[in-house]
Design a protein around this motif. Sequence first.
Motif, PDB file in Angstrom:
ATOM      1  N   LEU A   1       0.812  -1.221   0.000  1.00 54.64           N
ATOM      2  CA  LEU A   1       0.000   0.000   0.000  1.00 54.64           C
ATOM      3  C   LEU A   1       0.843   1.267   0.000  1.00 54.64           C
ATOM      4  CD1 LEU A   1      -2.764  -1.151   2.525  1.00 54.64           C
ATOM      5  CD2 LEU A   1      -2.819  -1.185   0.020  1.00 54.64           C
ATOM      6  N   GLY A   2       2.164   1.115  -0.044  1.00 50.99           N
ATOM      7  CA  GLY A   2       3.044   2.268  -0.181  1.00 50.99           C
ATOM      8  C   GLY A   2       3.790   2.625   1.090  1.00 50.99           C
ATOM      9  N   LEU A   3       4.877   3.380   0.917  1.00 47.04           N
ATOM     10  CA  LEU A   3       5.733   3.754   2.039  1.00 47.04           C
ATOM     11  C   LEU A   3       5.011   4.643   3.046  1.00 47.04           C
ATOM     12  CD1 LEU A   3       9.109   4.457   0.190  1.00 47.04           C
ATOM     13  CD2 LEU A   3       8.550   2.488   1.639  1.00 47.04           C
ATOM     14  N   ASP A   4       4.204   5.562   2.564  1.00 49.16           N
ATOM     15  CA  ASP A   4       3.508   6.469   3.477  1.00 49.16           C
ATOM     16  C   ASP A   4       2.537   5.700   4.373  1.00 49.16           C
ATOM     17  OD1 ASP A   4       4.852   8.650   2.492  1.00 49.16           O
ATOM     18  OD2 ASP A   4       3.235   9.283   1.143  1.00 49.16           O
ATOM     19  N   HIS A   5       1.836   4.734   3.796  1.00 52.34           N
ATOM     20  CA  HIS A   5       0.925   3.907   4.588  1.00 52.34           C
ATOM     21  C   HIS A   5       1.697   3.115   5.641  1.00 52.34           C
ATOM     22  CE1 HIS A   5      -2.278   1.049   5.600  1.00 52.34           C
ATOM     23  NE2 HIS A   5      -1.366   0.108   5.456  1.00 52.34           N
ATOM     24  N   ALA A   6       2.808   2.487   5.213  1.00 52.17           N
ATOM     25  CA  ALA A   6       3.595   1.685   6.149  1.00 52.17           C
ATOM     26  C   ALA A   6       4.146   2.552   7.277  1.00 52.17           C
ATOM     27  CB  ALA A   6       4.735   0.984   5.406  1.00 52.17           C
ATOM     28  N   ARG A   7       4.643   3.736   6.922  1.00 53.52           N
ATOM     29  CA  ARG A   7       5.208   4.637   7.939  1.00 53.52           C
ATOM     30  C   ARG A   7       4.132   5.072   8.939  1.00 53.52           C
ATOM     31  NH1 ARG A   7       7.239   7.667   4.620  1.00 53.52           N
ATOM     32  NH2 ARG A   7       9.287   6.672   4.487  1.00 53.52           N
ATOM     33  N   ALA A   8       2.934   5.365   8.443  1.00 52.17           N
ATOM     34  CA  ALA A   8       1.844   5.752   9.342  1.00 52.17           C
ATOM     35  C   ALA A   8       1.477   4.607  10.276  1.00 52.17           C
ATOM     36  CB  ALA A   8       0.626   6.183   8.518  1.00 52.17           C
ATOM     37  N   GLU A   9       1.483   3.387   9.754  1.00 51.58           N
ATOM     38  CA  GLU A   9       1.179   2.224  10.593  1.00 51.58           C
ATOM     39  C   GLU A   9       2.258   2.014  11.651  1.00 51.58           C
ATOM     40  OE1 GLU A   9      -1.679  -0.266  10.169  1.00 51.58           O
ATOM     41  OE2 GLU A   9      -2.221   1.799   9.684  1.00 51.58           O
ATOM     42  N   VAL A  10       3.510   2.216  11.263  1.00 54.96           N
ATOM     43  CA  VAL A  10       4.612   2.095  12.221  1.00 54.96           C
ATOM     44  C   VAL A  10       4.456   3.115  13.339  1.00 54.96           C
ATOM     45  CG1 VAL A  10       7.100   2.544  12.495  1.00 54.96           C
ATOM     46  CG2 VAL A  10       6.293   1.039  10.668  1.00 54.96           C
ATOM     47  N   HIS A  11       4.186   4.354  13.004  1.00 53.53           N
ATOM     48  CA  HIS A  11       4.043   5.396  14.022  1.00 53.53           C
ATOM     49  C   HIS A  11       2.841   5.133  14.924  1.00 53.53           C
ATOM     50  CE1 HIS A  11       6.558   8.561  11.629  1.00 53.53           C
ATOM     51  NE2 HIS A  11       7.256   7.523  12.032  1.00 53.53           N
ATOM     52  N   SER A  12       1.775   4.585  14.351  1.00 56.00           N
ATOM     53  CA  SER A  12       0.598   4.239  15.156  1.00 56.00           C
ATOM     54  C   SER A  12       0.932   3.141  16.160  1.00 56.00           C
ATOM     55  CB  SER A  12      -0.533   3.789  14.241  1.00 56.00           C
ATOM     56  OG  SER A  12      -1.652   3.351  14.988  1.00 56.00           O
ATOM     57  N   LEU A  13       1.701   2.141  15.713  1.00 58.77           N
ATOM     58  CA  LEU A  13       2.101   1.059  16.610  1.00 58.77           C
ATOM     59  C   LEU A  13       3.011   1.570  17.725  1.00 58.77           C
ATOM     60  CD1 LEU A  13       2.873  -2.192  14.576  1.00 58.77           C
ATOM     61  CD2 LEU A  13       1.309  -1.912  16.509  1.00 58.77           C
ATOM     62  N   ILE A  14       3.935   2.451  17.366  1.00 61.01           N
ATOM     63  CA  ILE A  14       4.839   3.001  18.380  1.00 61.01           C
ATOM     64  C   ILE A  14       4.041   3.719  19.458  1.00 61.01           C
ATOM     65  CG2 ILE A  14       6.644   4.716  18.798  1.00 61.01           C
ATOM     66  CD1 ILE A  14       7.710   4.051  15.968  1.00 61.01           C
TER      67      ILE A  14
END
Length: 203
Positions: free
Chosen positions: A181-194
């Motif tokens: 789904l793209g880098l921006d989606h993955a980065r947002a998911e990472v920040h949400s998990l953090i």
Amino acid sequence: MTARDRPFLLGLTGSIGMGKSTTAEMFRAAGVPVWDADAAVHRIYRPGGPGAAALAPLVPGAVTPDGGVERGALRGALAEDPGLLGLIEERIHPLVAEDRADFLARAAAPLVVCDIPLLFETGADTWLDAVLVVTAPPEVQRARVMARPGMTAAEFDRFLARQMPDARKRARADYLIDTSLGLDHARAEVHSLIARLSGSRHA
């Protein structure tokens, strides 16, 4: 150290071509300590590391004159005698565990990510607090891997044979990120998990 004092340990895994290394870098960029199992093995095998002494009785031809371990020679020995794998793992896995323990002892953070390619295959989920699996559709995975220099279909199939199927990993995961789904989606998911997990140990 009690369970409430130590960091929350999030395992990160995913099959070849799923974007695990890129996702690990996103956690690092956000300030989360990341222990990398592959990097730990490299440290163990480098000159002066403990790998040479551990493997010399089993695969003396893989030990270099400067006290390191030559991984190409190790792969060659395993190709000739696949039965060596279990014996090598018996000697190397405790050293990897020591490396991880040293890293965790120095990690002053509420959340630590443990980047482990063969996480479920080695039973690491038994000591982790949760597991994040990165995934992507099979056609995306294949296209990514086949784009790597020197990669062949046969070698890709050998990688897949060593790894638990993606569907089984997803079924056992606590968290999923679809990297297609793209880098921006993955980065947002990472920040949400953090944000979600950093306070969970002390909740």
